[in-house]
Scaffold this active site. Structure first.
Site, PDB file in Angstrom:
ATOM      1  N   GLY A  19       0.617  -1.532  -0.267  1.00  0.00           N
ATOM      2  CA  GLY A  19       0.018   0.003  -0.047  1.00  0.00           C
ATOM      3  C   GLY A  19       0.619   1.294   0.724  1.00  0.00           C
ATOM      4  N   ARG A  72     -15.388 -15.457 -10.166  1.00  0.00           N
ATOM      5  CA  ARG A  72     -14.883 -13.518 -10.043  1.00  0.00           C
ATOM      6  C   ARG A  72     -16.354 -12.653  -9.716  1.00  0.00           C
ATOM      7  NH1 ARG A  72      -9.772 -11.837 -11.703  1.00  0.00           N
ATOM      8  NH2 ARG A  72      -8.705 -14.300 -12.342  1.00  0.00           N
ATOM      9  N   MET A  97      -4.884  -6.155  -6.785  1.00  0.00           N
ATOM     10  CA  MET A  97      -3.585  -7.051  -7.625  1.00  0.00           C
ATOM     11  C   MET A  97      -4.635  -8.247  -8.251  1.00  0.00           C
ATOM     12  SD  MET A  97      -0.688  -5.914  -8.172  1.00  0.00           S
ATOM     13  CE  MET A  97       0.009  -7.077  -9.112  1.00  0.00           C
ATOM     14  N   HIS A 116       0.185   1.126 -13.662  1.00  0.00           N
ATOM     15  CA  HIS A 116       0.511   0.046 -13.954  1.00  0.00           C
ATOM     16  C   HIS A 116       2.387   0.437 -13.958  1.00  0.00           C
ATOM     17  CE1 HIS A 116       0.784  -3.735 -15.602  1.00  0.00           C
ATOM     18  NE2 HIS A 116       1.673  -2.991 -16.978  1.00  0.00           N
ATOM     19  N   LEU A 151      -8.018  -5.105 -20.154  1.00  0.00           N
ATOM     20  CA  LEU A 151      -6.667  -5.132 -18.680  1.00  0.00           C
ATOM     21  C   LEU A 151      -5.377  -5.048 -19.154  1.00  0.00           C
ATOM     22  CD1 LEU A 151      -5.811  -6.604 -16.775  1.00  0.00           C
ATOM     23  CD2 LEU A 151      -4.354  -8.267 -18.045  1.00  0.00           C
ATOM     24  N   GLU A 181       5.566   6.143  -9.657  1.00  0.00           N
ATOM     25  CA  GLU A 181       4.287   5.442  -9.614  1.00  0.00           C
ATOM     26  C   GLU A 181       4.283   6.500  -8.880  1.00  0.00           C
ATOM     27  OE1 GLU A 181       3.241   1.807  -8.774  1.00  0.00           O
ATOM     28  OE2 GLU A 181       5.562   1.242  -9.693  1.00  0.00           O
TER      29      GLU A 181
HETATM   30  C1  GRF Z   1       2.699  -1.008  -8.002  1.00  0.00           C
HETATM   31  O1  GRF Z   1       4.160  -1.365  -8.147  1.00  0.00           O
HETATM   32  C2  GRF Z   1       2.064  -0.950  -8.220  1.00  0.00           C
HETATM   33  O2  GRF Z   1       1.884  -0.452  -9.743  1.00  0.00           O
HETATM   34  C3  GRF Z   1       2.009  -2.577  -8.566  1.00  0.00           C
HETATM   35  O3  GRF Z   1       2.210  -3.124  -7.537  1.00  0.00           O
HETATM   36  C4  GRF Z   1       3.428  -2.522  -6.764  1.00  0.00           C
HETATM   37  C5  GRF Z   1       2.232  -1.517  -5.545  1.00  0.00           C
HETATM   38  O4  GRF Z   1       3.020  -1.196  -4.118  1.00  0.00           O
HETATM   39  N1  GRF Z   1       0.594  -3.224  -9.406  1.00  0.00           N
HETATM   40  P1  GRF Z   1       2.061  -0.539  -3.271  1.00  0.00           P
HETATM   41  O5  GRF Z   1       1.161  -2.049  -2.358  1.00  0.00           O
HETATM   42  O6  GRF Z   1       1.029   0.396  -3.912  1.00  0.00           O
HETATM   43  O7  GRF Z   1       3.248  -0.231  -2.391  1.00  0.00           O
END
Ligand code: GRF
Length: 227
Positions: A19, A72, A97, A116, A151, A181
């Site tokens: 997170g 799902r 995820m 992503h 996706l 990110e």
């Molecule tokens: C990030 O790299 C995100 O893009 C990927 O999983 C990671 C999650 O990191 N899908 P966090 O849980 O936000 O620390």
């Protein structure tokens, strides 16, 4: 509230694990006193570390464990009920995820945003850093985009780039991309809270008053890329 005050942007954040992106979103809303409220952090795993952090911050948290549902569709239906209860303006996927069903995506059309870890449309799916190294790309990065039923696809809000260095491992790249990110989510949550983001007739993102929606990792840190 005065008649001219900005309406509060209601946000729900979905996570699966650590997170750190969610923490950046929370910290940005608070530090910049954005007109936004984190109405809930929801995880598909009860033991997601980020859930404990959010709970300590006094944010409403909820676990909707996907393993409790046979299909799902059933999981997505339960998740949609939990989200709908918050009446969000945006649902931010931050390291969430799970592949979402088309029905779920349709239900939240125009509200679902995902991060992503690649420069889409390159490398959708999992193991993006391995994919980047295997392909020999010299630049890698991450993308914040609206979610469509396809996706890791949809109108791009912002992208961030990092150089790929000789000798990089997937973990090296993941660490470098994660810095970008966080910068992307910090900027985009502000744009969303301030009501700057829209889609044009061609389903391309417009961000009012923001010329550059790309960022680059430099030795000095993450900076807007020069145009
Ligand atoms: C990030 O790299 C995100 O893009 C990927 O999983 C990671 C999650 O990191 N899908 P966090 O849980 O936000 O620390």
């Amino acid at each position: 509230m005065g008649a001219t005050s900005t309406p509060v942007c209601r946000l729900v954040v979905l996570i699966s694990g650590r997170g750190s992106n969610m923490q950046t979103i929370v910290d940005t809303v608070r530090a910049q006193a954005l007109p936004a409220e984190i109405c809930a952090v929801i995880a598909n795993k009860a033991d997601a570390a980020g859930l404990a952090w959010a709970r300590e911050q006094g944010i409403p948290v909820q676990a909707v464990p996907h393993r409790d549902y046979a299909t799902r569709e059933a999981f997505d239906a339960a998740l949609a009920v939990a989200i709908d209860a918050c009446q969000p303006d945006y649902v931010l996927l931050a390291g969430f995820m799970r592949v979402l069903t088309p029905g779920f995506v349709e239900h939240f059309n125009g509200k679902l945003i995902n991060i992503h870890p690649s420069l889409l449309p390159a490398f959708p799916g999992l193991h993006t850093h391995q994919q980047a190294l295997a392909m020999g790309v010299q630049w890698h990065g991450c993308t914040l985009h609206f979610v469509t039923p396809v996706l890791d696809h949809g109108p791009i809000i912002a992208q961030g780039m990092v150089p790929v260095l000789s000798g990089d491992t997937p973990d090296d790249l993941a660490e470098r991309v994660l810095q970008v990110e966080h910068c992307l989510y910090a900027n985009v949550v502000r744009w969303l809270a301030e009501g700057l983001v829209s889609l044009d007739a061609m389903q391309r993102v417009q961000v009012r008053g923001v010329a550059s929606r790309s960022f680059v990792l430099t030795p000095q840190g993450v900076e807007p890329s020069q145009r």
